[in-house]
Design a protein around this motif. Structure first.
Motif, PDB file in Angstrom:
ATOM      1  N   UNK A 757      75.509  43.917  21.868  1.00  0.00           N
ATOM      2  CA  UNK A 757      75.693  44.590  23.453  1.00  0.00           C
ATOM      3  C   UNK A 757      76.475  43.537  24.323  1.00  0.00           C
ATOM      4  N   UNK A 758      76.130  42.333  23.968  1.00  0.00           N
ATOM      5  CA  UNK A 758      76.591  41.186  25.094  1.00  0.00           C
ATOM      6  C   UNK A 758      78.352  41.245  24.839  1.00  0.00           C
ATOM      7  N   UNK A 759      78.567  41.462  23.781  1.00  0.00           N
ATOM      8  CA  UNK A 759      79.975  41.129  23.424  1.00  0.00           C
ATOM      9  C   UNK A 759      80.830  42.271  23.973  1.00  0.00           C
ATOM     10  N   UNK A 760      80.253  43.542  24.027  1.00  0.00           N
ATOM     11  CA  UNK A 760      80.657  44.620  24.616  1.00  0.00           C
ATOM     12  C   UNK A 760      80.683  44.673  25.993  1.00  0.00           C
ATOM     13  N   UNK A 761      79.620  44.390  26.743  1.00  0.00           N
ATOM     14  CA  UNK A 761      79.579  43.903  27.955  1.00  0.00           C
ATOM     15  C   UNK A 761      80.733  43.108  28.602  1.00  0.00           C
ATOM     16  N   UNK A 762      80.631  41.811  27.828  1.00  0.00           N
ATOM     17  CA  UNK A 762      81.776  40.920  28.412  1.00  0.00           C
ATOM     18  C   UNK A 762      83.183  41.746  28.427  1.00  0.00           C
ATOM     19  N   UNK A 763      83.394  42.343  27.203  1.00  0.00           N
ATOM     20  CA  UNK A 763      84.827  43.155  26.918  1.00  0.00           C
ATOM     21  C   UNK A 763      85.065  44.173  28.248  1.00  0.00           C
ATOM     22  N   UNK A 764      83.903  44.746  28.446  1.00  0.00           N
ATOM     23  CA  UNK A 764      84.175  45.770  29.685  1.00  0.00           C
ATOM     24  C   UNK A 764      84.353  45.026  31.092  1.00  0.00           C
ATOM     25  N   UNK A 765      83.602  44.000  31.262  1.00  0.00           N
ATOM     26  CA  UNK A 765      83.618  43.170  32.363  1.00  0.00           C
ATOM     27  C   UNK A 765      85.118  42.527  32.598  1.00  0.00           C
ATOM     28  N   UNK A 766      85.372  41.836  31.401  1.00  0.00           N
ATOM     29  CA  UNK A 766      86.878  41.089  31.474  1.00  0.00           C
ATOM     30  C   UNK A 766      87.950  42.172  31.705  1.00  0.00           C
ATOM     31  N   UNK A 767      87.860  43.333  30.981  1.00  0.00           N
ATOM     32  CA  UNK A 767      88.978  44.270  31.225  1.00  0.00           C
ATOM     33  C   UNK A 767      89.077  44.748  32.649  1.00  0.00           C
ATOM     34  N   UNK A 768      87.783  45.199  33.244  1.00  0.00           N
ATOM     35  CA  UNK A 768      87.843  45.550  34.636  1.00  0.00           C
ATOM     36  C   UNK A 768      88.520  44.603  35.569  1.00  0.00           C
ATOM     37  N   UNK A 769      88.078  43.128  35.421  1.00  0.00           N
ATOM     38  CA  UNK A 769      88.515  42.232  36.009  1.00  0.00           C
ATOM     39  C   UNK A 769      90.320  42.031  35.900  1.00  0.00           C
ATOM     40  N   UNK A 770      90.586  42.176  34.892  1.00  0.00           N
ATOM     41  CA  UNK A 770      91.968  42.013  34.335  1.00  0.00           C
ATOM     42  C   UNK A 770      92.736  43.200  35.111  1.00  0.00           C
ATOM     43  N   UNK A 771      92.257  44.431  34.939  1.00  0.00           N
ATOM     44  CA  UNK A 771      92.788  45.598  35.912  1.00  0.00           C
ATOM     45  C   UNK A 771      93.005  45.147  37.399  1.00  0.00           C
ATOM     46  N   UNK A 772      92.006  44.711  38.002  1.00  0.00           N
ATOM     47  CA  UNK A 772      91.724  44.380  39.281  1.00  0.00           C
ATOM     48  C   UNK A 772      92.930  43.305  39.784  1.00  0.00           C
ATOM     49  N   UNK A 773      92.976  42.525  38.889  1.00  0.00           N
ATOM     50  CA  UNK A 773      93.920  41.398  38.949  1.00  0.00           C
ATOM     51  C   UNK A 773      95.647  41.978  39.210  1.00  0.00           C
ATOM     52  N   UNK A 774      95.721  42.967  38.363  1.00  0.00           N
ATOM     53  CA  UNK A 774      97.159  43.441  38.028  1.00  0.00           C
ATOM     54  C   UNK A 774      97.219  44.242  39.232  1.00  0.00           C
ATOM     55  N   UNK A 775      96.502  45.002  39.865  1.00  0.00           N
ATOM     56  CA  UNK A 775      96.425  45.920  40.744  1.00  0.00           C
ATOM     57  C   UNK A 775      96.659  45.154  42.142  1.00  0.00           C
ATOM     58  N   UNK A 776      96.099  44.024  42.195  1.00  0.00           N
ATOM     59  CA  UNK A 776      96.206  43.023  43.409  1.00  0.00           C
ATOM     60  C   UNK A 776      97.330  42.519  43.325  1.00  0.00           C
ATOM     61  N   UNK A 777      98.015  41.809  42.265  1.00  0.00           N
ATOM     62  CA  UNK A 777      99.033  40.809  42.241  1.00  0.00           C
ATOM     63  C   UNK A 777     100.442  41.781  42.397  1.00  0.00           C
TER      64      UNK A 777
END
Length: 895
Positions: A757-777
């Protein structure tokens, strides 16, 4: 969080539901524990003094234990969670004087008021076990135990210089004198010294065990254990004898026998017998002793003393050194006499300077010490460290430790251990306490009151100054149990800490009339599993309770119970909104009653438990209270909407199964997380997890028509996880969900997180953060499609090898025949990983990473308003896949 008008209409009315559920729990005997239970979970808060009203410190203390008791009960444990009243003591006596009543009536009114307030807070106690220490049914056993201790040789009556509070007009134990200014712990009055005959419990007989067994109290805070170690104050040293004039040998105790060659004067405490002998023929010494006995502590300093005209012979040098009576030597520390070495003790140095006494260095730093011997000038300041001996004749060059051992035999001394701990003076010159069960007969001396005449009950209250029982003439006149002659009762009462030193045993059998408690049951149910109370009791109540428990075991009253409390939590203070300690003088107090009336008990409980971990202090916050209130109403609204069918049950959207699967896994993970946090007393972390789950369920409801089973399980899990802290609201939610039983008796939700579960949670959190960075940048204002591509299997293989490569990442990877087929791509990726080899974490394999992203795609869709496509390495564009790494899918965003 803002509560809408619709939510307020749907929300619960705390003034209606809280009393109703309290009555229901009471009628169902939810919190009652049967006497036949075997080793229940014993959860206890330090019982309150009967002041008449609860303050926020009480509310926090009792919310902590109630939440934990409810948690354990829902996990299937039998739980003992009792409540009683620490109801003797001077404040009740003072309150009675002020109100022209008597302490008993005042105390009983306070108990009734506080019991009602505890009930209004929803605290789940077994009220059948309620006790009050001021009741004869309780304090008769204080008297009986006093006699048992006396028969065991643990009670003495002795004259001693004691701490006297002129305001309270009573003696205080050392532990009740606070700070360097030596103030009364109750009224902050400077204490005085008085010579009085008192009753003592010889707690010093247990000093060594009390000290040693602290090491085994792993469930206690380290600072409390250290405070007790320091209070007990074990010192290993030696005693040697000095000839003092015509008064013979006088023993001293020292931890620095290595410095004996540097002794240049000898000091006696004013109360030492030799000092008293000298005073008989020396007016100057007599005047000094009288002055020292009458002076307040702050009127004397370390230089205060008087030369006696006598000399002591130093056994190391044969020299005669002057003898002083000095107030900085304490009668009850060591032997009350010491040889003084001003070169190596700061107090001795000050005294020597003031009285023009020689200062002779006999220890200097070793070669490897931080200090340079050339820089040491003992005429200017003492050098108190160990080192090597100088100016010590044939012993020059010996190390301090070696010299200490050798000098014990050399000077006919003996190894000895001393403790700072002093015997516990329990005599108090007050009315509202347990009468000490002794009678004084002129012929027989002190005689115990026979068991059949216990309890010795208090007479009617006498309004007087001084000791009220001494003014109760009819009560104190009696006959001697031994010879029948006229005699007088002891008019002192016991220190109220006697009451609290064993009350936790009485809870196991509070109705027992033949003994203080049932030995078999106490042996089985004790020790207390979880105890909660203030740090201010570290060297009073907690030390005395440990002492009592050990004695009770030695008296065969319990079997093998040597410590009273397995786990101890000292709750932090609730501060005012201004960050200062709540007090009337500062006007920053908050009334629990007002909070209950305005917001409800559950809101107060939830805010307190969310604000900080139990041992941390926190400031009261109206915003935090409002947030807790709004959250409870929000959860209830979510439940009632579902119960009314508004959440829907039949829709089957295209990705409905994935969403339901994601939510189901989050429900399981939240239950597991909250359970672990409850177990570790991190209630605020558990409650944050519940808030996140409720937020997820609300988003689930808004995103699609939820799967009925999943959604209801989520609501039921949230209600159960809230039940220990906000029990009334949780019961209301449980009933709304259609349950006929009580949530207080329901099973705790299954607590096992999904695999990885922790690996899945980290995967989803990291992916959403990466998308935010791309959208903003990039400045993407309206993304239409977000494509996530999972890295191929071979990159996961490279990661696994890199994590175990022991430094040579590229070489290890390129030795793999399958990876060599990837050519430069494998080598380049290996080089990339080699740059961060120390921080490489395990990741999900490709197929499980893809499944996790598909389950969480709806969260991305809701956040960015775009369609989300999750692709495996075989179906995605090769150029996009080439940018992906394990745990970091490649991202393409189309506008």
């Amino acid at each position: 969080m803002t509560t809408t008008g619709e939510e307020r209409e749907r929300g619960f009315d705390h003034t209606e539901i809280e009393p109703r559920w309290q009555r229901t729990w009471d009628e169902a005997d939810v919190f009652r524990i049967d006497d036949n239970e075997t080793d229940p979970e014993y959860v206890l808060a330090m019982f309150p003094y009967t002041s008449g009203s609860l303050h926020m410190g009480h509310v926090r203390n009792y919310t902590i234990t109630d939440a934990y008791a409810r948690f354990e009960r829902m996990r299937g444990e039998s739980v003992l969670h009792p409540m009683g009243w620490d109801s003797f003591g001077l404040p009740a006596e003072n309150a009675a004087e002020e109100r022209d009543t008597n302490p008993r009536d005042w105390t009983m009114q306070c108990i009734d008021s506080m019991r009602d307030q505890l009930t209004e807070m929803g605290f789940g106690y077994d009220w059948d076990r309620e006790l009050a220490t001021c009741e004869p049914e309780y304090y008769q056993w204080n008297q009986w135990l006093f006699k048992q201790f006396r028969e065991e040789g643990l009670v003495e009556r002795q004259a001693a210089e004691l701490n006297w509070c002129p305001s309270c007009e009573t003696v205080l134990a050392d532990e009740q004198v606070e700070g360097e200014e030596e103030l009364c712990w109750r009224c902050d009055t400077p204490i005085e010294a008085r010579e009085m005959d008192q009753w003592f419990f010889t707690i010093t007989d247990y000093a060594e065990e009390l000290l040693e067994s602290l090491d085994d109290l792993d469930g206690w805070p380290n600072n409390v254990r250290e405070m007790q170690r320091n209070w007990i104050g074990k010192q290993a040293g030696a005693s040697v004898a000095f000839e003092v004039g015509d008064h013979g040998e006088v023993d001293i105790f020292t931890t620095r026998l290595d410095t004996i060659h540097g002794a240049t004067f000898f000091s006696l405490a004013p109360g030492h017998p030799v000092a008293q002998e000298i005073a008989e023929d020396n007016d100057e010494v007599a005047e000094y002793i009288e002055m020292a006995e009458e002076a307040d502590e702050d009127e004397l300093d370390v230089t205060s003393g008087v030369f006696t005209g006598e000399y002591a012979t130093n056994p190391a040098t044969g020299e005669e050194i002057p003898v002083y009576v000095a107030d900085y030597v304490l009668t009850d520390v060591g032997t009350g006499a010491l040889y003084a070495v001003p070169a190596h003790d700061e107090r001795d140095h000050e005294f020597a300077e003031a009285h023009d006494i020689d200062i002779v260095q006999v220890v200097e730093p070793t070669d490897d010490a931080d200090a340079d011997p050339e820089d040491i000038d003992v005429q200017e300041a003492a050098y108190p460290e160990d080192g090597v001996l100088v100016n010590s004749g044939e012993f020059d060059g010996l190390a301090s430790a070696e010299a200490r051992d050798r000098f014990v035999e050399e000077f006919d001394g003996e190894h000895r251990t001393e403790y700072n701990l002093r015997d516990w003076g329990i005599s108090r010159q007050r009315y509202w306490g347990t009468p000490i069960p002794m009678i004084h007969c002129d012929d027989c001396g002190y005689v115990e009151v026979p068991d059949e005449d216990l309890p010795v009950e208090l007479p009617e209250f006498v309004h007087t100054t001084g000791n009220p029982l001494d003014a109760a003439e009819e009560w104190k006149q009696t006959t001697c149990p031994d010879c029948g002659a006229d005699a007088v009762r002891e008019t002192d009462t016991m220190d109220t800490f006697v009451d609290s030193s064993w009350y936790f045993m009485r809870y196991t059998s509070p109705e027992m009339e033949e003994a203080p408690f049932d030995a078999k049951r106490a042996s089985d149910w004790m020790p207390v599993d979880q105890y909660v109370g203030g740090i201010e009791h570290a060297v009073m109540h907690l030390l005395y309770a440990r002492f009592f428990t050990k004695v009770l075991d030695d008296l065969d009253m319990v079997d093998g119970v040597r410590e009273p409390f397995t786990n101890l939590t000292n709750q932090g203070m609730v501060l005012g909104e201004d960050g200062n300690k709540m007090s009337k003088s500062l006007g920053n107090g908050v009334s629990p009653q007002r909070i209950i009336e305005e917001y409800g008990a559950d809101t107060a409980r939830l805010f307190i438990m969310e604000a900080a971990q139990p041992e941390k202090e926190f400031a009261w916050s109206p915003e935090g209270v409002q947030s807790a209130h709004s959250f409870l109403q929000n959860v209830y609204t979510l439940v009632s909407e579902y119960a009314d069918g508004e959440a829907g049950t039949d829709a089957d959207p295209e990705n409905g199964d994935d969403i339901a699967d994601y939510v189901a896994r989050e429900i399981d993970a939240t239950a597991a997380n909250a359970t672990a946090e409850f177990e570790d007393f991190r209630f605020n972390h558990a409650l944050q997890a519940v808030r996140e789950l409720v937020s997820l369920l609300r988003r689930y409801q808004e995103a699609t028509t939820p799967d009925a089973d999943t959604f209801e399980r989520g609501l039921a899990t949230a209600a159960k996880l809230l039940a220990p802290v906000a029990p009334h609201a949780a019961e209301e939610m449980w009933a709304e969900l259609g349950h006929d039983d009580l949530i207080a008796e329901a099973e705790w939700p299954a607590a096992e997180a999904p695999d990885d579960y922790e690996m899945e949670r980290q995967l989803v959190e990291n992916t959403r953060e990466d998308i935010r960075d791309i959208v903003e940048t990039v400045g993407i204002e309206d993304p239409q499609t977000i494509t996530l591509a999972v890295a191929p299997e071979w990159k996961h293989r490279v990661l696994d090898l890199a994590r175990n490569a022991d430094g040579n990442v590229v070489g290890t990877v390129m030795q793999d025949e399958e990876l060599r087929e990837q050519g430069e791509a494998a080598a380049d990726f290996a080089k990339e990983l080699a740059g961060r080899a120390q921080s490489l974490d395990e990741q999900l394999p490709p197929e499980r990473e893809q499944a996790a992203l598909e389950r969480a795609a709806w969260l991305v869709e809701r956040e960015f308003g775009a369609d989300v496509v999750v692709q495996g390495p075989e179906e995605a564009d090769p150029d996009l896949v080439g940018k992906a790494g394990p745990g970091r899918p490649a991202i393409d965003i189309e506008e």
